[in-house]
Each structure stands twice: as C-alpha cells, then as structure tokens.
Scaffold this active site. Structure first.
Site, PDB file in Angstrom:
ATOM      1  N   CYS A  65       0.803  -1.219   0.000  1.00  0.00           N
ATOM      2  CA  CYS A  65       0.000   0.000   0.000  1.00  0.00           C
ATOM      3  C   CYS A  65       0.841   1.276   0.000  1.00  0.00           C
ATOM      4  CB  CYS A  65      -0.950   0.005   1.193  1.00  0.00           C
ATOM      5  SG  CYS A  65      -0.107   0.016   2.795  1.00  0.00           S
ATOM      6  N   HIS A 102      -1.024  11.725  15.579  1.00  0.00           N
ATOM      7  CA  HIS A 102      -1.707  10.915  14.573  1.00  0.00           C
ATOM      8  C   HIS A 102      -0.679   9.987  13.930  1.00  0.00           C
ATOM      9  CE1 HIS A 102      -4.067   9.836  11.036  1.00  0.00           C
ATOM     10  NE2 HIS A 102      -3.069  10.264  10.285  1.00  0.00           N
ATOM     11  N   HIS A 105      -3.952   4.634  10.194  1.00  0.00           N
ATOM     12  CA  HIS A 105      -5.258   3.987  10.325  1.00  0.00           C
ATOM     13  C   HIS A 105      -5.085   2.486  10.473  1.00  0.00           C
ATOM     14  CE1 HIS A 105      -6.213   7.844   8.448  1.00  0.00           C
ATOM     15  NE2 HIS A 105      -7.380   7.737   9.066  1.00  0.00           N
ATOM     16  N   ASP A 109      -8.170  -5.786   6.940  1.00  0.00           N
ATOM     17  CA  ASP A 109      -7.798  -6.571   5.764  1.00  0.00           C
ATOM     18  C   ASP A 109      -6.356  -7.085   5.824  1.00  0.00           C
ATOM     19  OD1 ASP A 109      -6.374  -4.223   5.391  1.00  0.00           O
ATOM     20  OD2 ASP A 109      -7.265  -3.732   3.459  1.00  0.00           O
ATOM     21  N   ARG A 117      -4.518  -4.600   9.610  1.00  0.00           N
ATOM     22  CA  ARG A 117      -3.406  -3.910   8.952  1.00  0.00           C
ATOM     23  C   ARG A 117      -3.313  -2.509   9.530  1.00  0.00           C
ATOM     24  NH1 ARG A 117      -3.561  -0.506   4.115  1.00  0.00           N
ATOM     25  NH2 ARG A 117      -5.687  -1.267   3.858  1.00  0.00           N
ATOM     26  N   CYS A 119      -1.794   0.614   9.155  1.00  0.00           N
ATOM     27  CA  CYS A 119      -1.180   1.336   8.046  1.00  0.00           C
ATOM     28  C   CYS A 119      -0.691   2.666   8.610  1.00  0.00           C
ATOM     29  CB  CYS A 119      -2.227   1.529   6.957  1.00  0.00           C
ATOM     30  SG  CYS A 119      -1.612   2.273   5.465  1.00  0.00           S
TER      31      CYS A 119
END
Length: 133
Positions: A65, A102, A105, A109, A117, A119
């Site tokens: 990704c 932050h 996310h 999946d 995951r 990410c």
C-alpha cells in the site's frame, strides 16, 4: 509516562519537521511510497513524537500500500483509536495516547494472526534496530 506530553506548535514543528508536523499534529498523510527507507532487520518502531515503543519489526509486513504496515501494536503500546470520517469514508484512525500524535489507520484486511493492517505514516515512526537473540 504520566500524563500527556504537551508542547507548543512551534516546539512540535521544530521536533517533527514540516511533514511530520502536518501528519502527526494536523492528521495529514504522507504520500504513498515516500517513506520506505526502514531497514529489513530486527528492530522496534517508536513514536516520532514521544519515543514510545509502538510496533515490533517482527509484526511488519509488506501490504503493497506504500506505507509501513503491521499486524498489531507492540505489547503495551500506547495506541488509541478514534473514528475518522474525513474524505467521505469511515475509517479507524490510530494515534499515540502519550502525545496525541496521529499515526495512521487500522483496517480489517491484514494477514493472520490478527487480520488487521495497521497502516502507519513512516514519518510518524523512528526505527531502532535490535540485536538478534
């Protein structure tokens, strides 16, 4: 860590740099495939904001990704979740509960064993190598 790490915007900007500040303090996202310089060796990933251990390198995987991806947080990682409905989609945002930075996310999946995951924006992480046992 007792209580939240608090700094002024100027202190955060100085510590994190322009992109790190945008991502960690203003909930931005770095472009995919722009922070892939983490070595493929044993280590831990710390929060770029406060230094807390967030992820173990053994839980990192290539999700394709463009962002570092992990199956789970490290043992007692200070990771919190909140709903993010920006950009017309509902996602689960993850942040460091020590400094409110932050991180990225989490999506349902990922591979086994968790099916998750995480990410994570690479600019939100500092890699620390560990020796093999």
């Amino acid at each position: 860590m007792n209580g939240k790490l608090k700094k002024t915007d100027e202190e955060w900007k100085e510590q994190l740099g322009a992109l790190g500040y945008e991502v960690m303090r203003r909930h931005g996202t770095e472009r995919a495939f722009t922070h892939d310089d983490f070595p493929d060796r044993p280590g831990i990933y710390r929060c770029a904001g406060c230094g807390a251990v967030l992820f173990d390198g053994s839980d990192k995987f290539d999700a394709g990704c463009g962002w570092p991806s992990f199956t789970r947080p490290a043992g007692t990682a200070p990771i919190g979740e909140s709903h993010d409905n920006r950009y017309g989609m509902l996602r689960t945002e993850v942040h460091c509960t020590n400094c409110d930075g932050h991180l990225g996310h989490v999506f349902p999946d990922g591979p086994n064993p968790t099916g998750l995951r995480y990410c994570i924006n690479g600019v939100a992480l500092d890699f620390e190598p560990t020796e093999k046992p």
